[in-house]
Design a protein around this motif. Structure first.
Motif, short mmCIF file in Angstrom:
data_model
loop_
_atom_site.label_atom_id
_atom_site.label_comp_id
_atom_site.label_asym_id
_atom_site.label_seq_id
_atom_site.Cartn_x
_atom_site.Cartn_y
_atom_site.Cartn_z
N LYS A 120 3.76 31.57 -51.53
CA LYS A 120 4.76 30.76 -50.81
C LYS A 120 5.77 30.13 -51.76
O LYS A 120 6.97 30.09 -51.46
CB LYS A 120 4.08 29.64 -50.01
N THR A 121 5.29 29.61 -52.88
CA THR A 121 6.19 28.90 -53.79
C THR A 121 7.15 29.85 -54.47
O THR A 121 8.34 29.55 -54.62
CB THR A 121 5.38 28.11 -54.83
N VAL A 122 6.66 31.02 -54.88
CA VAL A 122 7.55 32.01 -55.48
C VAL A 122 8.59 32.46 -54.46
O VAL A 122 9.78 32.57 -54.77
CB VAL A 122 6.74 33.22 -56.00
N PHE A 123 8.16 32.72 -53.23
CA PHE A 123 9.13 33.08 -52.19
C PHE A 123 10.11 31.94 -51.96
O PHE A 123 11.32 32.17 -51.83
CB PHE A 123 8.42 33.42 -50.88
N SER A 124 9.62 30.71 -51.89
CA SER A 124 10.50 29.55 -51.67
C SER A 124 11.53 29.43 -52.78
O SER A 124 12.69 29.09 -52.53
CB SER A 124 9.67 28.27 -51.58
N ASP A 127 4.84 40.95 -32.14
CA ASP A 127 6.24 40.88 -31.71
C ASP A 127 7.02 39.90 -32.58
O ASP A 127 7.61 38.93 -32.09
CB ASP A 127 6.33 40.48 -30.23
N VAL A 128 7.04 40.18 -33.88
CA VAL A 128 7.66 39.27 -34.83
C VAL A 128 8.53 40.08 -35.79
O VAL A 128 8.17 41.19 -36.18
CB VAL A 128 6.58 38.47 -35.61
N PRO A 129 9.69 39.57 -36.19
CA PRO A 129 10.54 40.29 -37.14
C PRO A 129 9.89 40.41 -38.52
O PRO A 129 9.22 39.50 -39.00
CB PRO A 129 11.81 39.43 -37.22
N HIS A 130 10.08 41.56 -39.14
CA HIS A 130 9.65 41.83 -40.52
C HIS A 130 10.82 41.44 -41.41
O HIS A 130 11.87 42.07 -41.38
CB HIS A 130 9.31 43.32 -40.66
N LEU A 131 10.63 40.43 -42.24
CA LEU A 131 11.72 39.92 -43.08
C LEU A 131 11.68 40.48 -44.50
O LEU A 131 12.45 40.04 -45.35
CB LEU A 131 11.66 38.39 -43.14
N GLY A 132 10.81 41.47 -44.72
CA GLY A 132 10.74 42.07 -46.05
C GLY A 132 9.44 41.75 -46.75
O GLY A 132 8.59 41.02 -46.23
N ARG A 133 9.31 42.29 -47.95
CA ARG A 133 8.08 42.11 -48.72
C ARG A 133 8.42 41.86 -50.18
O ARG A 133 9.23 42.58 -50.77
CB ARG A 133 7.19 43.36 -48.59
N PRO A 142 13.32 34.14 -63.36
CA PRO A 142 14.45 34.10 -62.42
C PRO A 142 15.06 35.48 -62.20
O PRO A 142 15.46 35.81 -61.08
CB PRO A 142 15.44 33.15 -63.11
N GLU A 143 15.09 36.29 -63.25
CA GLU A 143 15.71 37.61 -63.14
C GLU A 143 14.85 38.57 -62.31
O GLU A 143 15.38 39.28 -61.44
CB GLU A 143 15.94 38.19 -64.55
N THR A 144 13.54 38.61 -62.59
CA THR A 144 12.69 39.53 -61.83
C THR A 144 12.56 39.11 -60.38
O THR A 144 12.47 39.95 -59.48
CB THR A 144 11.28 39.64 -62.46
N LEU A 145 12.59 37.80 -60.14
CA LEU A 145 12.50 37.31 -58.76
C LEU A 145 13.78 37.66 -57.99
O LEU A 145 13.71 38.09 -56.83
CB LEU A 145 12.25 35.80 -58.74
N LYS A 146 14.92 37.49 -58.63
CA LYS A 146 16.18 37.83 -57.97
C LYS A 146 16.22 39.32 -57.63
O LYS A 146 16.66 39.71 -56.54
CB LYS A 146 17.36 37.47 -58.87
N GLU A 147 15.74 40.15 -58.54
CA GLU A 147 15.71 41.59 -58.29
C GLU A 147 14.78 41.92 -57.13
O GLU A 147 15.12 42.72 -56.25
CB GLU A 147 15.27 42.33 -59.55
N ILE A 174 14.26 41.36 -49.37
CA ILE A 174 14.14 40.37 -48.31
C ILE A 174 15.38 40.39 -47.43
O ILE A 174 16.50 40.47 -47.90
CB ILE A 174 13.93 38.97 -48.91
N ASP A 175 15.16 40.28 -46.13
CA ASP A 175 16.25 40.30 -45.14
C ASP A 175 16.91 38.93 -45.10
O ASP A 175 16.70 38.15 -44.17
CB ASP A 175 15.71 40.70 -43.78
N ILE A 176 17.73 38.67 -46.10
CA ILE A 176 18.32 37.33 -46.23
C ILE A 176 19.35 37.07 -45.14
O ILE A 176 19.56 35.90 -44.74
CB ILE A 176 18.94 37.15 -47.64
N GLU A 177 19.97 38.11 -44.61
CA GLU A 177 20.99 37.90 -43.56
C GLU A 177 20.35 37.39 -42.28
O GLU A 177 20.91 36.53 -41.60
CB GLU A 177 21.78 39.18 -43.33
N THR A 178 19.21 37.95 -41.90
CA THR A 178 18.50 37.44 -40.73
C THR A 178 18.07 35.99 -40.95
O THR A 178 18.16 35.15 -40.03
CB THR A 178 17.26 38.30 -40.42
N ILE A 179 17.64 35.69 -42.15
CA ILE A 179 17.24 34.32 -42.47
C ILE A 179 18.45 33.38 -42.39
O ILE A 179 18.35 32.29 -41.82
CB ILE A 179 16.58 34.25 -43.86
#
Length: 206
Positions: free
Chosen positions: A15-19, A172-178, A187-192, A197-202
């Motif tokens: 969760k924290t890495v995703f956050s 019945d839930v959207p898949h926002l990526g993995r 920071p670089e590997t996380l950005k890559e 991740i479906d940032i536009e839906t978010i």
């Protein structure tokens, strides 16, 4: 803009890495209302290191690495829910919960109760390991039964397409990526990795 809540199906699932990645992608501010455990880097410190974004101080910093209600009792304090109202900031705000949806804040209040009170859109982070279908379905059921708005599920771990497809279809839930497993989290590997991740839906939920 609305805040975005990040919760999970369990503790230690990313969760924290995703956050951190989400905070960076949105140019957002990050807030962890309750931090349990101060021996290692806190979640806020991790997000700062990985995103470089602005953060807000925790409402509670509790030394014992345990459920917040137990950490608070160990520290001789009681968590006051009035201190956990979502702060007003300029721009988006990423708010990270602790552990899973049903983690207790006090002897009478779960995080779910706080999410229902906040009425902000929620992203659920789920690992792809064995047991995730049950954990994810139960978490989504709890959130929906409390009238929480779920943006979708983000998966964390190695790809398990059939498991991910089962959750998306049956719940019945959207898949926002993995987010794949990162051998080195920077920071670089996380950005890559966040390109998956479906940032536009978010963004659309803000």
């Amino acid at each position: 803009m609305s805040p975005l809540i990040v919760t999970g199906t369990d503790t230690g699932i990313g969760k924290t890495v995703f956050s951190a990645g989400l905070t960076a992608a949105l140019g957002a501010t990050y807030w962890k209302p309750v931090q349990s455990g101060l021996e290692d880097a806190t979640d806020t410190e991790t997000v700062v290191a990985l995103s470089g974004c602005k953060t807000l101080p925790e409402a509670y910093r509790l030394p014992l690495p345990a459920s917040p209600h137990l950490s608070a009792e160990d520290a001789g304090v009681e968590i006051d829910l009035a201190q956990l109202e979502i702060p007003q900031v300029d721009g988006p705000l990423v708010v990270e919960g602790a552990g899973g949806v049903m983690v207790p804040l006090t002897r009478s209040t779960f995080y779910l109760d706080l999410f229902a009170h906040w009425q902000a859109p929620i992203i659920l982070v789920a690992r792809t390991a064995l047991g995730t279908i049950n954990h994810t379905a139960l978490s989504l059921m709890a959130l929906r039964n409390s009238n929480c708005s779920v943006v979708g599920v983000v998966f964390s771990g190695e790809a398990v397409p059939d498991v991910e497809k089962t959750i998306v279809q049956m719940c019945d839930v959207p898949h926002l990526g993995r987010l794949n497993v990162l051998s080195e989290i920077t920071p670089e590997t996380l950005k890559e990795a966040f390109a998956a991740i479906d940032i536009e839906t978010i963004r659309g939920a803000l």
